[in-house]
Design a protein around this motif. Structure first.
Motif, mmCIF file in Angstrom:
data_model
loop_
_atom_site.group_PDB
_atom_site.id
_atom_site.type_symbol
_atom_site.label_atom_id
_atom_site.label_comp_id
_atom_site.label_asym_id
_atom_site.label_seq_id
_atom_site.Cartn_x
_atom_site.Cartn_y
_atom_site.Cartn_z
ATOM 1 N N LEU A 23 4.549 1.566 1.904
ATOM 2 C CA LEU A 23 5.719 2.336 1.470
ATOM 3 C C LEU A 23 5.353 3.773 1.148
ATOM 4 O O LEU A 23 4.248 4.059 0.680
ATOM 5 C CB LEU A 23 6.345 1.703 0.215
ATOM 6 N N SER A 24 6.312 4.673 1.384
ATOM 7 C CA SER A 24 6.184 6.092 1.039
ATOM 8 C C SER A 24 7.392 6.507 0.226
ATOM 9 O O SER A 24 8.497 6.011 0.461
ATOM 10 C CB SER A 24 6.131 6.931 2.322
ATOM 11 N N GLY A 44 -4.369 4.266 -3.236
ATOM 12 C CA GLY A 44 -5.516 4.909 -2.607
ATOM 13 C C GLY A 44 -5.847 6.222 -3.286
ATOM 14 O O GLY A 44 -5.019 6.806 -3.997
ATOM 15 N N SER A 99 1.474 5.038 0.784
ATOM 16 C CA SER A 99 0.930 6.125 1.592
ATOM 17 C C SER A 99 2.052 6.844 2.329
ATOM 18 O O SER A 99 3.133 6.286 2.526
ATOM 19 C CB SER A 99 -0.084 5.597 2.613
ATOM 20 N N PRO A 100 1.800 8.090 2.729
ATOM 21 C CA PRO A 100 2.819 8.836 3.485
ATOM 22 C C PRO A 100 3.127 8.181 4.835
ATOM 23 O O PRO A 100 4.144 8.491 5.446
ATOM 24 C CB PRO A 100 2.189 10.220 3.687
ATOM 25 N N SER A 107 -2.469 13.335 -4.179
ATOM 26 C CA SER A 107 -3.910 13.092 -4.197
ATOM 27 C C SER A 107 -4.237 11.631 -4.472
ATOM 28 O O SER A 107 -5.391 11.226 -4.381
ATOM 29 C CB SER A 107 -4.586 14.010 -5.211
ATOM 30 N N GLY A 108 -3.224 10.841 -4.815
ATOM 31 C CA GLY A 108 -3.460 9.415 -5.036
ATOM 32 C C GLY A 108 -2.154 8.655 -5.063
ATOM 33 O O GLY A 108 -1.078 9.253 -5.171
ATOM 34 N N GLY A 109 -2.234 7.341 -4.990
ATOM 35 C CA GLY A 109 -1.031 6.518 -4.995
ATOM 36 C C GLY A 109 -0.467 6.254 -6.385
ATOM 37 O O GLY A 109 0.603 5.649 -6.513
ATOM 38 N N TYR A 112 0.861 -1.190 0.000
ATOM 39 C CA TYR A 112 0.000 0.000 0.000
ATOM 40 C C TYR A 112 0.890 1.230 0.000
ATOM 41 O O TYR A 112 1.895 1.285 0.719
ATOM 42 C CB TYR A 112 -0.906 -0.009 1.234
#
Ligand code: 4GO
Length: 258
Positions: free
Chosen positions: A131-132, A113, A88-89, A139-141, A86
């Motif tokens: 992971l970031s 996301g 994300s920050p 605004s999205g992955g 996934y």
């Protein structure tokens, strides 16, 4: 290797993966990128994938069911187990080391996301790793997926034309890359360093390592501290420091003259 991407914007991800080195890796069948749209796994008329957030506040959250169904279809599309990531920050920071490890896996899946993100229960049950790519919000992955496809795709054996270029990348030995020069030798903006024209391969390798050490010391001292230096590298860095100090001094002297 195979990369499956779960995304509401499959065209964007596919187009990102179609160009340059990574596009060529796909043509050479070194890399297979497949996309899966959660809207295709909805059953209502509006193809709903999101709903408002429990606890209130602005923004929508991606629902469990369409994503669970999408991941099931995705997993069943090939026999290899997929390592699901996934984006994300809140994830751990992507590094070249992690990229190299991912590039060795037969199959990864990237979950993109949108909105405020994905219902936490789906993440807990379906995701192996978060992971970031840095401390900023997108605004999205999808852009992150494109970054990972590029970084991992170019490391597939045979993707790069010059077999050496992956080993020479910044970070692959824990250091920043050295400067590069091409034609012309002399230009109004300056000349190419003499050693690079000498044909002395040992001297060139030594100069490049010195530049890499020096730049890492100047720009990313955190990387040097982590890596540690052997006696030869320490001597090269000391040489760089002396040269750098005298260049700085010359710059300041000429500024005082003016
Ligand atoms: C990943 C995803 C930033 C990153 C994201 C990052 N923003 N720094 N946004 O790697 C859930 C909804 C996360 C939007 C997504």
């Amino acid at each position: 290797m195979r990369i499956d991407v779960v995304t509401l914007f499959p065209d964007f991800v596919r187009q990102c993966a179609a160009v340059g080195v990574v596009g060529r890796a796909q043509q050479r069948e070194l890399l297979q990128v497949e996309t899966w749209n959660p809207r295709d796994c909805t059953s209502d008329r509006h193809r709903t994938v999101d709903s408002s957030s429990y606890g209130g506040g602005p923004g929508m959250v991606m629902m469990i069911e369409p994503l669970r169904a999408t991941l099931a279809v995705m997993r069943n599309a090939a026999p290899e187990p997929a390592h699901v990531i996934y984006l994300s920050p809140q994830g751990s920071r992507l590094t070249q080391g992690r990229v190299q490890a991912l590039a060795k896996l037969p199959r990864i899946a990237l979950l993109c996301g949108r909105y405020e993100g994905v219902d936490e229960r789906l993440l807990a049950h379906e995701v192996d790793e978060e992971l970031s790519i840095g401390d900023y919000v997108l605004s999205g992955g999808e852009l992150v997926a494109a970054v990972i496809i590029d970084a991992v795709g170019r490391l597939q054996h045979g993707a790069l034309n010059d077999a050496q270029s992956a080993e020479q990348d910044s970070f692959s030995d824990g250091l920043l890359d050295c400067p590069h020069y091409t034609k012309p030798v002399h230009d109004a903006l300056g000349s190419v360093p003499e050693v690079l024209l000498s044909g002395d391969h040992a001297a060139i390798a030594r100069w490049r390592l010195k530049q890499s050490l020096g730049r890492t010391w100047l720009r990313r001292p955190d990387l040097l501290a982590r890596r540690g230096l052997d006696a030869e590298s320490r001597a090269l860095l000391d040489e760089f420091r002396r040269e750098h100090a005298s260049q700085e001094q010359a710059r300041q002297d000429s500024a005082v003259d003016r």
